[in-house]
Scaffold this active site. Structure first.
Site, PDB file in Angstrom:
ATOM      1  N   ASN A   1       0.822  -1.201   0.000  1.00 57.76           N
ATOM      2  CA  ASN A   1       0.000   0.000   0.000  1.00 57.76           C
ATOM      3  C   ASN A   1       0.857   1.252   0.000  1.00 57.76           C
ATOM      4  O   ASN A   1       2.014   1.232   0.412  1.00 57.76           O
ATOM      5  CB  ASN A   1      -0.896   0.025   1.251  1.00 57.76           C
ATOM      6  CG  ASN A   1      -2.051  -0.949   1.158  1.00 57.76           C
ATOM      7  OD1 ASN A   1      -2.611  -1.162   0.086  1.00 57.76           O
ATOM      8  ND2 ASN A   1      -2.422  -1.546   2.284  1.00 57.76           N
TER       9      ASN A   1
ATOM     10  N   LYS B   1      -6.349   4.065  -4.980  1.00 57.70           N
ATOM     11  CA  LYS B   1      -6.534   3.221  -3.794  1.00 57.70           C
ATOM     12  C   LYS B   1      -6.295   4.019  -2.522  1.00 57.70           C
ATOM     13  O   LYS B   1      -6.913   3.766  -1.481  1.00 57.70           O
ATOM     14  CB  LYS B   1      -5.613   1.996  -3.835  1.00 57.70           C
ATOM     15  CG  LYS B   1      -5.919   1.032  -2.689  1.00 57.70           C
ATOM     16  CD  LYS B   1      -5.161  -0.256  -2.721  1.00 57.70           C
ATOM     17  CE  LYS B   1      -5.602  -1.159  -1.563  1.00 57.70           C
ATOM     18  NZ  LYS B   1      -4.811  -2.389  -1.463  1.00 57.70           N
TER      19      LYS B   1
ATOM     20  N   SER C   1      -7.819  -2.245   7.954  1.00 63.17           N
ATOM     21  CA  SER C   1      -6.609  -2.978   8.353  1.00 63.17           C
ATOM     22  C   SER C   1      -5.743  -2.172   9.313  1.00 63.17           C
ATOM     23  O   SER C   1      -5.062  -2.739  10.175  1.00 63.17           O
ATOM     24  CB  SER C   1      -5.802  -3.367   7.107  1.00 63.17           C
ATOM     25  OG  SER C   1      -5.423  -2.211   6.365  1.00 63.17           O
TER      26      SER C   1
END
Length: 320
Positions: free
Chosen positions: A109, A194, A271
């Protein structure tokens, strides 16, 4: 298909699913496991998947370190570790396994995750990869997967036609095994896309006191905070890439992300909140810190991101 050897570093919940799909497609996969090594070495991954069914996945080889795996030449090294450059540069860990044919795939990420690898391995092709997947590892070697598993990847450094052909071939294996994968010419706009969700829902879930997506969206002030952070990410990302951020599955703009999250049947526990609760380091540097550096370089104001970032760093300091 000629034999293809893959080394997957950071074989947790996410890595186990993508490794499993590659191995089902005939690829030899060596998995580097750390905290889950004993469980996986003895019994494999016990996977419960709404998409693929239930299965015990035993990798071709299970090792505890890259050094242990370095007796083989790898076509691809897939890195699935968390990106924590504020704590350490872990690009060195794959050095023993880098070979003349190796392509590095970074499934991580955030923004700027490629730079340490590109600087350390200037002659090795690197692909930047974005993953969308709903998966968790509630205990060592036990994987719970839902219905989502898709990848977007593009060449970050040392591009040439052969590298693209090899990435296309790897992508085909994932697609044939039900993990949707697409190779794009420019992956960075998708990385910023994202970030729209990660920089908002992930971070605010922690600083708001430990709330899931339903709880955040049910609060009007929190909902507006999420929307403002998303607007800032769009502004920075479009300035950095020089183009409008793309859509994903028809979703675009802050309102689109909020509406899509709001209509989900099951609330999402981000998360980053899971990491906070487990007292693990959080990926705040690549999800907020690095994007804010880009914003400052481009003269873009991002006060909502700045405020949440400051609180997140302080919260982590007292939690670890």
């Amino acid at each position: 298909m000629p034999d293809i050897n893959v080394l997957l570093v950071g074989t947790g919940a996410l890595g186990s699913i993508y490794a499993w799909r590659l191995q089902e497609g005939g690829i030899h996969v060596t998995c580097v496991c750390r905290s889950n090594y004993t469980a996986v070495k003895s019994s494999g991954f016990r996977i419960t998947s709404d998409k693929y069914g239930n299965h015990t996945y035993m990798p071709t080889r299970v090792v505890q370190s890259v050094d242990e795996a370095a007796d083989t030449e790898y076509d691809f090294i897939i890195v699935c570790t968390k990106a924590l450059p504020n704590i350490s540069d872990n690009s060195h860990i794959i050095a023993p396994a880098i070979g003349p044919r190796t392509i590095i795939l970074l499934i991580q990420n955030g923004i700027g995750i490629e730079q340490p690898f590109a600087e350390r391995y200037p002659r090795t092709p690197i692909a930047s990869v974005i993953s969308y997947i709903d998966v968790s590892q509630p205990e060592s070697g036990t994987i719970e997967h839902g219905t989502i598993s898709s990848l977007l990847m593009g060449i970050y450094s040392n591009p040439d036609d052969l590298v693209r052909q090899r990435l296309d071939a790897l992508s085909s294996v994932w697609n044939e095994q039900g993990a949707l994968c697409k190779v794009v010419d420019d992956v960075q706009p998708y990385r910023w896309l994202k970030l729209v969700w990660n920089a908002s829902f992930n971070t605010v879930s922690v600083v708001s006191g430990g709330n899931n997506t339903r709880e955040m969206l049910d609060n009007p002030q929190c909902k507006e905070l999420l929307r403002n952070i998303m607007r800032e990410v769009y502004a920075i990302g479009e300035a950095a890439t020089g183009k409008p951020l793309p859509e994903r599955m028809g979703i675009s703009g802050p309102d689109g992300f909020i509406e899509d999250t709001d209509k989900r049947d099951v609330a999402v526990v981000p998360s980053m909140l899971m990491d906070y609760r487990a007292r693990r380091p959080m990926e705040h540097d690549v999800i907020l810190g690095r994007p804010l550096q880009v914003a400052r370089q481009m003269g873009i104001s991002a006060p909502y991101m700045e405020a949440v970032y400051a609180m997140l760093v302080m919260v982590e300091k007292t939690n670890l």
